[in-house]
Scaffold this active site. Structure first.
Site, PDB file in Angstrom:
ATOM      1  N   ASP A 170       8.873 131.329  27.721  1.00  0.00           N
ATOM      2  CA  ASP A 170       7.901 131.513  28.780  1.00  0.00           C
ATOM      3  C   ASP A 170       8.041 130.334  29.734  1.00  0.00           C
ATOM      4  O   ASP A 170       7.966 129.183  29.308  1.00  0.00           O
ATOM      5  CB  ASP A 170       6.499 131.548  28.163  1.00  0.00           C
ATOM      6  CG  ASP A 170       5.409 131.559  29.212  1.00  0.00           C
ATOM      7  OD1 ASP A 170       5.646 132.086  30.317  1.00  0.00           O
ATOM      8  OD2 ASP A 170       4.327 131.030  28.934  1.00  0.00           O
ATOM      9  N   ASP A 220       6.275 129.893  32.937  1.00  0.00           N
ATOM     10  CA  ASP A 220       5.070 129.505  33.651  1.00  0.00           C
ATOM     11  C   ASP A 220       4.170 128.603  32.815  1.00  0.00           C
ATOM     12  O   ASP A 220       3.716 128.983  31.744  1.00  0.00           O
ATOM     13  CB  ASP A 220       4.284 130.733  34.087  1.00  0.00           C
ATOM     14  CG  ASP A 220       5.023 131.562  35.121  1.00  0.00           C
ATOM     15  OD1 ASP A 220       6.165 131.211  35.437  1.00  0.00           O
ATOM     16  OD2 ASP A 220       4.460 132.548  35.616  1.00  0.00           O
ATOM     17  N   GLU A 222       2.971 128.413  38.174  1.00  0.00           N
ATOM     18  CA  GLU A 222       2.898 129.820  37.797  1.00  0.00           C
ATOM     19  C   GLU A 222       3.893 130.542  38.711  1.00  0.00           C
ATOM     20  O   GLU A 222       3.606 130.796  39.876  1.00  0.00           O
ATOM     21  CB  GLU A 222       1.480 130.373  37.984  1.00  0.00           C
ATOM     22  CG  GLU A 222       0.479 129.879  36.977  1.00  0.00           C
ATOM     23  CD  GLU A 222       0.701 130.469  35.581  1.00  0.00           C
ATOM     24  OE1 GLU A 222       1.310 131.551  35.452  1.00  0.00           O
ATOM     25  OE2 GLU A 222       0.254 129.827  34.622  1.00  0.00           O
TER      26      GLU A 222
END
Length: 128
Positions: free
Chosen positions: A90, A92, A99
């Site tokens: 992941d 972000d 983000e």
């Protein structure tokens, strides 16, 4: 039989802590240190420690005792076959501080709408 390697990882602001832990681990195990990123990530090669579940668990317990609650991640793994060709993670707010989906939305002029949905999801108000 493959030997073991212990990998230590810390955020840059914890450079002193990881340096102390890695030096202590090197001394206590007789292993050889290779810094992957100066005072952020290091491999400790542990020759003579065979790759078995019992050995990995024993080394993990021994090294975690040296961490003493410091903010350092540790993984003990076999040296054989540990080099990977692909990392899936992941991004972000995990690997980067942004983000990405919000930034991509900004690129197409939809940042406000997408940011609102992202914030709702992060608060658990909607499934995301």
């Amino acid at each position: 039989m493959a030997a073991l390697v212990a990998t230590f990882i810390a955020r840059p602001e914890n450079a002193t802590a990881i340096a102390e832990v890695v030096a202590g681990a090197e001394k206590s195990t007789g292993g050889r240190v290779h810094w992957l990123a100066r005072y952020a990530a290091a491999d400790l090669f542990l020759p003579g420690r065979p790759d078995s579940a019992e050995s990995r668990e024993a080394v993990d317990r021994e090294l975690r005792a040296l961490l003493a609650g410091r903010p350092i991640d540790l993984v003990v793994q076999p040296t054989l076959g540990r080099r990977k060709k692909l990392l899936v993670a992941d991004m972000d707010s995990t690997m980067i501080d942004e983000e990405c989906i919000d930034e991509l939305a900004d690129f197409v002029g939809l940042k406000a709408q997408v940011s609102a949905v992202t914030e709702q999801a992060m608060r658990g108000e909607i499934a995301f």
